[in-house]
Design an enzyme around this catalytic site. Structure first.
Site, PDB file in Angstrom:
ATOM      1  N   ARG A  72      -4.577  17.701   6.903  1.00  0.00           N
ATOM      2  CA  ARG A  72      -5.037  17.680   5.638  1.00  0.00           C
ATOM      3  C   ARG A  72      -5.983  18.842   5.292  1.00  0.00           C
ATOM      4  O   ARG A  72      -6.541  19.363   6.085  1.00  0.00           O
ATOM      5  CB  ARG A  72      -5.955  16.330   5.431  1.00  0.00           C
ATOM      6  CG  ARG A  72      -4.899  15.031   5.268  1.00  0.00           C
ATOM      7  CD  ARG A  72      -4.440  15.105   3.783  1.00  0.00           C
ATOM      8  NE  ARG A  72      -3.699  14.050   3.530  1.00  0.00           N
ATOM      9  CZ  ARG A  72      -2.169  13.824   3.925  1.00  0.00           C
ATOM     10  NH1 ARG A  72      -1.749  14.779   4.428  1.00  0.00           N
ATOM     11  NH2 ARG A  72      -1.681  12.681   3.537  1.00  0.00           N
ATOM     12  N   GLU A  89      -3.968  21.987  -3.771  1.00  0.00           N
ATOM     13  CA  GLU A  89      -2.549  22.486  -3.536  1.00  0.00           C
ATOM     14  C   GLU A  89      -1.889  22.347  -5.181  1.00  0.00           C
ATOM     15  O   GLU A  89      -2.086  21.303  -5.707  1.00  0.00           O
ATOM     16  CB  GLU A  89      -1.904  21.361  -2.597  1.00  0.00           C
ATOM     17  CG  GLU A  89      -2.236  21.283  -1.384  1.00  0.00           C
ATOM     18  CD  GLU A  89      -1.756  20.496  -0.380  1.00  0.00           C
ATOM     19  OE1 GLU A  89      -0.664  19.843  -0.715  1.00  0.00           O
ATOM     20  OE2 GLU A  89      -1.998  20.743   0.957  1.00  0.00           O
ATOM     21  N   HIS A 146       3.088  22.893   2.599  1.00  0.00           N
ATOM     22  CA  HIS A 146       2.896  21.426   2.858  1.00  0.00           C
ATOM     23  C   HIS A 146       4.348  20.632   3.058  1.00  0.00           C
ATOM     24  O   HIS A 146       4.747  19.738   2.340  1.00  0.00           O
ATOM     25  CB  HIS A 146       2.150  20.672   1.548  1.00  0.00           C
ATOM     26  CG  HIS A 146       1.756  19.510   1.962  1.00  0.00           C
ATOM     27  ND1 HIS A 146       0.698  18.774   1.473  1.00  0.00           N
ATOM     28  CD2 HIS A 146       2.097  18.545   2.979  1.00  0.00           C
ATOM     29  CE1 HIS A 146       0.116  17.574   1.919  1.00  0.00           C
ATOM     30  NE2 HIS A 146       1.031  17.577   2.984  1.00  0.00           N
TER      31      HIS A 146
END
Length: 524
Positions: free
Chosen positions: A230, A259, A277
């Site tokens: 994370r 993000e 990601h």
């Protein structure tokens, strides 16, 4: 049953759900549309696009389960779902191998400078000397978090003949030994020794900025750090400074504080590998996530508890086999108390005896007792998910304890409920079927099921007959009878199972009989 699939998932999951439910696929549904229609559904499947906010969940009057086809549930208000009694599940195991493999890819890419070498060749350059790499063999891998993914990374790194040290406060030393890893007591101990560091812990207040300026100072100057967990666990400003000043050998990130990481300073650097990601993004992982999400919903529709519930206490398989037979009696004891006590319950004292006292966590049993207590008196759904929250909001203090001196039964659950006006003590166990074996000071043998009737009276000849006569007068048939007394002529209790529900007027009539102190009907 009706299921809404609000985000795109693999078709196999959709097909599995269509076998048991009416499935609506609307992957473009807006928040405004969802808040108007969510009450129509028994289950919903989401990925990352759909946000299940408090406002939406509060309208979900029929929703039983929220299935997140993925790992994180940042887009679901879990607290709101818990208060509403809605299960929240994810599909964490679907991405285990996929994320571990991506982690290995980033480790190898960093160690061998694959990303910048690729960029160089595509720019018509041939800079062999510039891309001197590092072998993995005989290097030390440091793993922060030895859960599903961390252990899979260790397994793969051992194939590269790496040693492994791990930090995980929840990993027993004997398990670490069996896995062939060295367990360290402090994060800093790991950072000092590791050549490659990989992070596999959740983002919590405790892990926010876990790797900051001080930690980069501790690391070896040729160490590499990888994060596929994370964003926010590594402080990105501190990482930028460490890389720019060559305090470490390199880094690789798949996750970021924000993000997408628009205009990040990290983009300037050549000694970091960045991916968008995608650690969990494989065809196989997405297929498995859809199947697992569907399977969890099917379990709920069958009346069972899915295995990946995030707002229920985690129970390992061995412990669950011990507690499972007692979940029913816990709920029955709760219902019995709720309908038998006078006044609003202020305190519950719960003691687990025998085999149940030997397990580490009895929370699921306590939740079942609370569910039984609250469900008969509330005009809302109560289950093991929201029962503790509701109990707390109603000012019920819960005290738990353990006691191992049981000889007659494998396990006994003892519950004492206290109100401003009354108190009631009940003991229950499981002997092929649920049994209540004690009520206050009276030993009984009662199956708590169906329609029941309880009378407290003075042990005077003719009192039992008078109660039976009154029931017969209104054609109430008795199935079983249990009586208990403290002494001859003293206080006594009668517990009946009956064929039909007793109207209130009959209960009131029995209360007027000589020597009868209290009478009430129950439905379990």
């Amino acid at each position: 049953m009706k299921v809404l699939i609000a985000d795109s998932i693999d078709e196999k999951g959709v097909e599995n759900l269509k076998e048991v439910a009416d499935v609506i696929v609307d992957t473009k549904i807006t928040p405004e549309e969802l808040i108007k229609t969510i009450d129509q559904y028994d289950a919903i499947v989401v990925r990352s696009r759909t946000k299940l906010t408090k406002e939406i969940i509060e309208k979900a009057d029929n929703l039983k389960i929220i299935a997140r086809a993925g790992v994180g549930v940042d887009n679901v208000d879990v607290d709101a779902a818990t208060k509403k009694g809605i299960m929240v599940v994810n599909t964490a195991e679907s991405t285990t191998v996929t994320v571990a493999e991506h982690t290995m890819g980033l480790i190898l890419t960093s160690a061998r400078k694959i990303a910048i070498a690729d960029k160089s060749v595509k720019s018509n350059k041939w800079e062999k000397a510039k891309f001197m790499g590092t072998e993995l063999k005989n290097k030390t891998l440091g793993v922060l978090g030895m859960g599903r993914i961390g252990s899979q990374v260790v397994s793969r790194c051992k194939a590269f003949e790496m040693d492994a040290i791990v930090y995980d406060p929840y990993l027993p030393p004997e398990v670490a030994k069996n896995m062939g890893v060295e367990l360290v007591n402090e994060v800093h101990d790991l950072l000092k020794e590791a050549d490659f560091i990989t992070i596999h812990v959740p983002l919590t207040p405790e892990t926010k900025d876990l790797i900051d300026e001080e930690e980069f100072e501790i690391m070896k100057d040729n160490a590499f750090i990888v994060n596929c967990a994370r964003g926010g666990i590594i402080n990105e400003d501190a990482l930028y400074n460490a890389l720019k000043e060559n305090k470490i050998g390199g880094a690789a990130l798949d996750v970021y504080e924000n993000e997408p990481p628009k205009d990040s300073k990290l983009f300037e650097l050549d000694n970091i590998v960045l991916t968008p990601h995608i650690a969990a993004s494989t065809n196989e992982a997405q297929r498995d996530a859809a199947i697992i999400a569907a399977d969890e919903i099917v379990e709920v529709f069958k009346g069972k508890t899915p295995k990946n519930v995030l707002n229920l206490p985690a129970v390992d398989a061995a412990t669950f086999q011990i507690v499972k037979p007692y979940l029913n009696i816990c709920e029955k004891v709760g219902k019995f108390i709720s309908q038998s006590i006078t006044g609003k319950i202020k305190e519950l004292e719960i003691i687990y005896c025998g085999e149940l006292a030997e397990i580490d966590n009895q929370e699921i049993l306590t939740r079942s007792i609370l569910q039984g207590i609250l469900a008969p008196v509330l005009n809302r759904a109560v289950n093991t998910i929201n029962a503790p929250t509701i109990a707390k909001s109603r000012g019920i203090a819960v005290i738990e304890g353990k006691q191992c001196d049981v000889t007659t039964y494998d396990s006994v659950i003892k519950v004492k409920a206290t109100t401003d006006e009354d108190s009631l003590y009940v003991e229950g166990t499981e002997i092929l079927e649920p049994k209540i074996i004690k009520i206050n000071d009276y030993n009984v043998d009662v199956k708590p099921d169906g329609n029941m009737f309880i009378a407290k009276y003075r042990d005077i000849p003719g009192t039992i007959g008078a109660i039976g006569t009154q029931l017969g007068k209104y054609e109430i048939n008795i199935g079983t009878m249990q009586v208990g007394r403290d002494k001859i002529g003293g206080e006594a209790i009668m517990v009946l199972t009956i064929d039909h529900e007793i109207p209130e007027k009959i209960t009131e009539a029995i209360k007027t009989l000589d020597n009868v102190h209290e009478a009430f009907a129950l439905k379990l």
